[in-house]
Design an enzyme around this catalytic site. Structure first.
Site, PDB file in Angstrom:
ATOM      1  N   GLU A 252       1.279  -0.775  -0.305  1.00  0.00           N
ATOM      2  CA  GLU A 252      -0.238  -0.160   0.063  1.00  0.00           C
ATOM      3  C   GLU A 252       0.784   1.115  -0.191  1.00  0.00           C
ATOM      4  O   GLU A 252       1.371   0.912   0.463  1.00  0.00           O
ATOM      5  CB  GLU A 252      -0.776  -0.066   1.259  1.00  0.00           C
ATOM      6  CG  GLU A 252      -2.241   0.448   1.336  1.00  0.00           C
ATOM      7  CD  GLU A 252      -1.740   2.627   1.785  1.00  0.00           C
ATOM      8  OE1 GLU A 252      -1.718   2.903   0.766  1.00  0.00           O
ATOM      9  OE2 GLU A 252      -2.533   2.285   2.993  1.00  0.00           O
ATOM     10  N   CYS A 286      -2.378   8.465   3.232  1.00  0.00           N
ATOM     11  CA  CYS A 286      -2.282   8.353   1.536  1.00  0.00           C
ATOM     12  C   CYS A 286      -4.089   8.434   0.654  1.00  0.00           C
ATOM     13  O   CYS A 286      -4.027   8.521  -0.321  1.00  0.00           O
ATOM     14  CB  CYS A 286      -2.241   6.685   1.678  1.00  0.00           C
ATOM     15  SG  CYS A 286      -3.267   5.833   2.448  1.00  0.00           S
TER      16      CYS A 286
HETATM   17  N1  LIG Z   1       1.476   4.791   2.184  1.00  0.00           N
HETATM   18  C1  LIG Z   1       1.140   5.674   3.074  1.00  0.00           C
HETATM   19  O1  LIG Z   1       0.359   5.594   4.258  1.00  0.00           O
HETATM   20  C2  LIG Z   1       2.640   6.146   3.210  1.00  0.00           C
HETATM   21  C3  LIG Z   1       3.628   6.449   2.113  1.00  0.00           C
HETATM   22  N2  LIG Z   1       4.428   7.812   2.639  1.00  0.00           N
HETATM   23  C4  LIG Z   1       4.887   8.353   1.791  1.00  0.00           C
HETATM   24  O2  LIG Z   1       6.340   8.230   1.911  1.00  0.00           O
HETATM   25  C5  LIG Z   1       6.667   9.207   2.021  1.00  0.00           C
HETATM   26  C6  LIG Z   1       7.988  10.137   2.931  1.00  0.00           C
HETATM   27  O3  LIG Z   1       7.619   8.804   3.416  1.00  0.00           O
HETATM   28  P1  LIG Z   1       9.170   8.881   4.600  1.00  0.00           P
HETATM   29  O4  LIG Z   1       8.653   7.928   6.124  1.00  0.00           O
HETATM   30  O5  LIG Z   1       9.583  10.558   4.928  1.00  0.00           O
HETATM   31  O6  LIG Z   1      10.118   7.840   3.554  1.00  0.00           O
HETATM   32  P2  LIG Z   1      10.754   6.381   3.776  1.00  0.00           P
HETATM   33  O7  LIG Z   1      10.216   5.970   2.174  1.00  0.00           O
HETATM   34  O8  LIG Z   1      12.038   6.647   4.135  1.00  0.00           O
HETATM   35  O9  LIG Z   1       9.868   5.466   4.672  1.00  0.00           O
HETATM   36  C7  LIG Z   1       8.897   5.187   4.485  1.00  0.00           C
HETATM   37  C8  LIG Z   1       8.690   4.374   5.161  1.00  0.00           C
HETATM   38  O10 LIG Z   1       8.829   2.826   4.981  1.00  0.00           O
HETATM   39  C9  LIG Z   1       9.653   2.053   6.322  1.00  0.00           C
HETATM   40  N3  LIG Z   1      11.486   2.362   5.420  1.00  0.00           N
HETATM   41  C10 LIG Z   1      12.044   2.651   4.677  1.00  0.00           C
HETATM   42  N4  LIG Z   1      12.941   2.059   4.040  1.00  0.00           N
HETATM   43  C11 LIG Z   1      13.204   0.528   4.783  1.00  0.00           C
HETATM   44  C12 LIG Z   1      13.275  -0.862   4.193  1.00  0.00           C
HETATM   45  N5  LIG Z   1      14.306  -0.374   3.182  1.00  0.00           N
HETATM   46  N6  LIG Z   1      12.841  -1.997   4.919  1.00  0.00           N
HETATM   47  C13 LIG Z   1      11.715  -1.556   5.156  1.00  0.00           C
HETATM   48  N7  LIG Z   1      11.113  -0.057   5.216  1.00  0.00           N
HETATM   49  C14 LIG Z   1      11.542   0.779   5.228  1.00  0.00           C
HETATM   50  C15 LIG Z   1       9.977   3.757   7.028  1.00  0.00           C
HETATM   51  O11 LIG Z   1      10.645   3.456   8.482  1.00  0.00           O
HETATM   52  C16 LIG Z   1       8.624   4.320   7.214  1.00  0.00           C
HETATM   53  O12 LIG Z   1       7.756   3.746   7.901  1.00  0.00           O
HETATM   54  C17 LIG Z   1       5.751  10.562   2.089  1.00  0.00           C
HETATM   55  O13 LIG Z   1       5.429  11.587   1.615  1.00  0.00           O
HETATM   56  C18 LIG Z   1       4.410   9.507   1.199  1.00  0.00           C
HETATM   57  O14 LIG Z   1       4.783  10.132   0.444  1.00  0.00           O
HETATM   58  C19 LIG Z   1       5.096   7.094   3.787  1.00  0.00           C
HETATM   59  C20 LIG Z   1       4.307   6.950   4.846  1.00  0.00           C
HETATM   60  C21 LIG Z   1       2.675   5.898   5.044  1.00  0.00           C
HETATM   61  O1  LIG Z   2      -2.537   6.200   5.425  1.00  0.00           O
HETATM   62  C1  LIG Z   2      -2.944   5.721   5.202  1.00  0.00           C
HETATM   63  C2  LIG Z   2      -4.901   5.838   5.631  1.00  0.00           C
HETATM   64  C3  LIG Z   2      -5.207   6.758   6.349  1.00  0.00           C
HETATM   65  C4  LIG Z   2      -6.050   6.452   7.190  1.00  0.00           C
HETATM   66  C5  LIG Z   2      -7.473   5.066   6.648  1.00  0.00           C
HETATM   67  S1  LIG Z   2      -8.223   5.304   7.664  1.00  0.00           S
HETATM   68  O2  LIG Z   2      -9.593   6.266   7.314  1.00  0.00           O
HETATM   69  O3  LIG Z   2      -8.425   5.697   9.089  1.00  0.00           O
HETATM   70  O4  LIG Z   2      -9.407   3.957   7.864  1.00  0.00           O
HETATM   71  C6  LIG Z   2      -6.745   4.315   5.762  1.00  0.00           C
HETATM   72  C7  LIG Z   2      -5.178   4.853   5.429  1.00  0.00           C
END
Ligand SMILES: NC(=O)C1=CN([C@@H]2O[C@H](COP(=O)(O)OP(=O)(O)OC[C@H]3O[C@@H](n4cnc5c(N)ncnc54)[C@H](O)[C@@H]3O)[C@@H](O)[C@H]2O)C=CC1
Ligand SMILES: O=Cc1ccc(S(=O)(=O)O)cc1
Length: 487
Positions: A252, A286
């Site tokens: 995701e 997200c």
């Molecule tokens: N889909 C979502 O809910 C999320 C999306 N993001 C996206 O990532 C962007 C940057 O966030 P950052 O935390 O600075 O990004 P990042 O890419 O450094 O890390 C994202 C997540 O992946 C984990 N991670 C990093 N390298 C890893 C590895 N080699 N193996 C396993 N886990 C690893 C980190 O601990 C963090 O939880 C955000 O601006 C957003 O676009 C970030 C967090 C959640």
């Molecule tokens: O960032 C992803 C995300 C954040 C919130 C939720 S929920 O609305 O709390 O289910 C789901 C995905």
């Protein structure tokens, strides 16, 4: 929150809470003040090996527990989680920054997710196929995939961990969760609620150097299934490692959600729904609505109403009464958001925001609407993951759909209209995994949540989310001649 009541958690390995034995430490910071809250001791290679050594036998034991019993144990854990929601919310607000009410709602949503998966455990079933001869039987069975390695992020640490924990445990898998080092205490408190009801090693929690942990877990033959929520580059890297090991992975990876506001939409109620949804968790979601495409005849009204509502939001520390939007979770997010706005303004976007209204300490950014954003401006292309929305007018529904689909992402989407024809066209043609029409309900426990295109692979929650932790096995049973004679 006062630093005195925040404590960095330990790891949960082989049924014991104990400090990581690695050399590294992660300093957990209060994003509302930029002050340190504590030091998290990270896992060593030996800690990870101990968790892996335990995950295999724990899986064998847990999968043998009848589904009704698995459900009952998870439900008792959920009851404890609900009872502790206030305490866990305080930890989450301290380490992540979101307002207390949002933190509490997140904790209850995590409980709902696990409860739904727990109930679903009782409904996992195979099927019996008509055999090709009278003395044969053909069964299709659903069996748990095996020990799971899961990686969850810091933005919704409880909900996004619960999706993985709930699905894995309900399906009969053991799970090693590496949650985000930035927000360790809230997840540890949730895990503690659940682990009390589980055999040793079924649910383990580690923190470490992310790349070291993921490499150790993905490369171990013990692990059979992977699940990651986070950024596209990390997701792509983990998918490559998973492919090399021929392991299944659910990803995701975020979104850049389009919102189509049609000519017949009610601007006041659209804005009343979208502004809190956009700025929930300071936009670090997200599924946050981000690219607003508005019918040209309503565009000016929309900009005015949206900006007024965004300017009205009370910004402050998450634990201050009345706060509606907290800080960003880390200094790096604040810098990324400021940089995105500056680069987009340099491309010609109009920046609509009330300046000088955020606290000086901590990682606060003002809610910002970018109007008339050129299609190649950074904010139209990159996920802002912060309190930034873009707006652009459109002249026809075809144009709006084309604009909305002009993104590498395809997670959530939103549509505001009363026209059945428009609803049908957008439902069929919008490239998103989840679409909310005249509302915000893109994520509920019983429905699959997953993205198209760069937003990921597979779904979480719903029966599809459960399926991700199951394998399908076919058994063709020929009744032995002796047994036939006895019968
Ligand atoms: N889909 C979502 O809910 C999320 C999306 N993001 C996206 O990532 C962007 C940057 O966030 P950052 O935390 O600075 O990004 P990042 O890419 O450094 O890390 C994202 C997540 O992946 C984990 N991670 C990093 N390298 C890893 C590895 N080699 N193996 C396993 N886990 C690893 C980190 O601990 C963090 O939880 C955000 O601006 C957003 O676009 C970030 C967090 C959640
Ligand atoms: O960032 C992803 C995300 C954040 C919130 C939720 S929920 O609305 O709390 O289910 C789901 C995905």
């Amino acid at each position: 929150m006062s630093v005195a009541i925040y404590r960095c958690p330990e790891l949960l390995v082989a049924g014991r809470w104990r400090a990581g034995r690695g050399e590294g430490r992660h300093v957990v910071v209060d994003p509302a003040t930029a002050e340190p809250l504590g030091e998290l001791r990270l896992a060593s290679r030996a800690d990870l090996q101990e968790a892996l050594d335990c995950a295999g036998p724990a899986f064998e034991a847990w999968k043998a527990v009848p589904a009704h019993e698995r459900c009952a144990r998870l439900e008792r854990g959920v009851a404890r989680l609900r009872a502790r929601a206030d305490d866990i919310a305080a930890l989450l607000t301290a380490e992540q920054g979101k307002p207390l009410a949002e933190a509490r709602a997140e904790c209850l949503m995590a409980a709902d997710l696990i409860k739904w998966y727990a109930e679903e455990a009782r409904r996992v079933h195979g099927r019996v196929l008509p055999a090709r001869s009278a003395d044969a039987r053909m069964d299709v069975l659903k069996v748990p995939a095996g020990p799971v390695a899961a990686f969850s992020p810091w933005n919704f640490p409880l909900v996004l961990s619960a999706r993985k924990i709930g699905g894995a445990l309900a399906a009969g898998c053991s799970i090693i969760l590496k949650a985000a080092e930035e927000t360790p205490a809230s997840v540890a408190a949730m895990v503690a609620c659940l682990a009390e009801e589980l055999p040793e090693g079924v649910l383990q929690l580690v923190y470490g150097v992310p790349a070291e942990v993921s490499t150790a877990l993905i490369e171990s033959p013990v692990i059979r299934k992977l699940s990651f929520t986070g950024s596209v580059p990390v997701g792509r890297h983990l998918a490559q490692m998973a492919a090399a090991q021929l392991k299944r992975i659910t990803l995701e990876l975020g979104g850049h959600a389009p919102v189509i506001v049609c000519e017949d939409a009610d601007i006041e109620s659209t804005v009343a729904l979208m502004v809190p949804h956009k700025f929930r968790n300071a936009g670090q979601a997200c599924l946050a609505p981000t690219r607003f495409f508005v019918a040209r005849s309503r565009y000016a009204d929309f900009l005015e109403a949206f900006q007024a509502a965004a300017d009205d939001l009370r910004i402050g520390p998450g634990d201050a009464p009345g706060t509606q939007m907290g800080p960003l979770a880390q200094a790096r997010r604040l810098h990324a958001v400021q940089d995105l706005v500056a680069r987009s303004a340099a491309c010609g976007a109009r920046v609509l925001t009330r300046a000088g209204r955020v606290p000086e300490a901590g990682y606060f950014a003002a809610p910002t609407l970018l109007a008339d954003v050129p299609l190649d401006a950074p904010a139209m292309v990159e996920e802002p993951f912060g309190p930034v929305a873009c707006a652009l007018p459109f002249d026809s529904l075809d144009e709006a759909i084309a604009l909305a689909n002009r993104s590498d992402y395809g997670l959530a989407g939103y549509l505001f209209t009363d026209s059945a024809r428009t609803i049908q066209a957008v439902s069929q043609r919008l490239e998103v995994g989840s679409l909310a029409i005249n509302g915000i309900g893109v994520s509920v426990p019983e429905a699959p949540f997953g993205g198209l295109k760069a937003s990921g692979w597979g779904s979480e929650s719903g029966i599809e989310g459960m399926e991700a932790f199951l394998e399908t096995r076919f058994t063709h049973y020929s009744v032995p001649k002796d047994a036939r004679r006895q019968a």
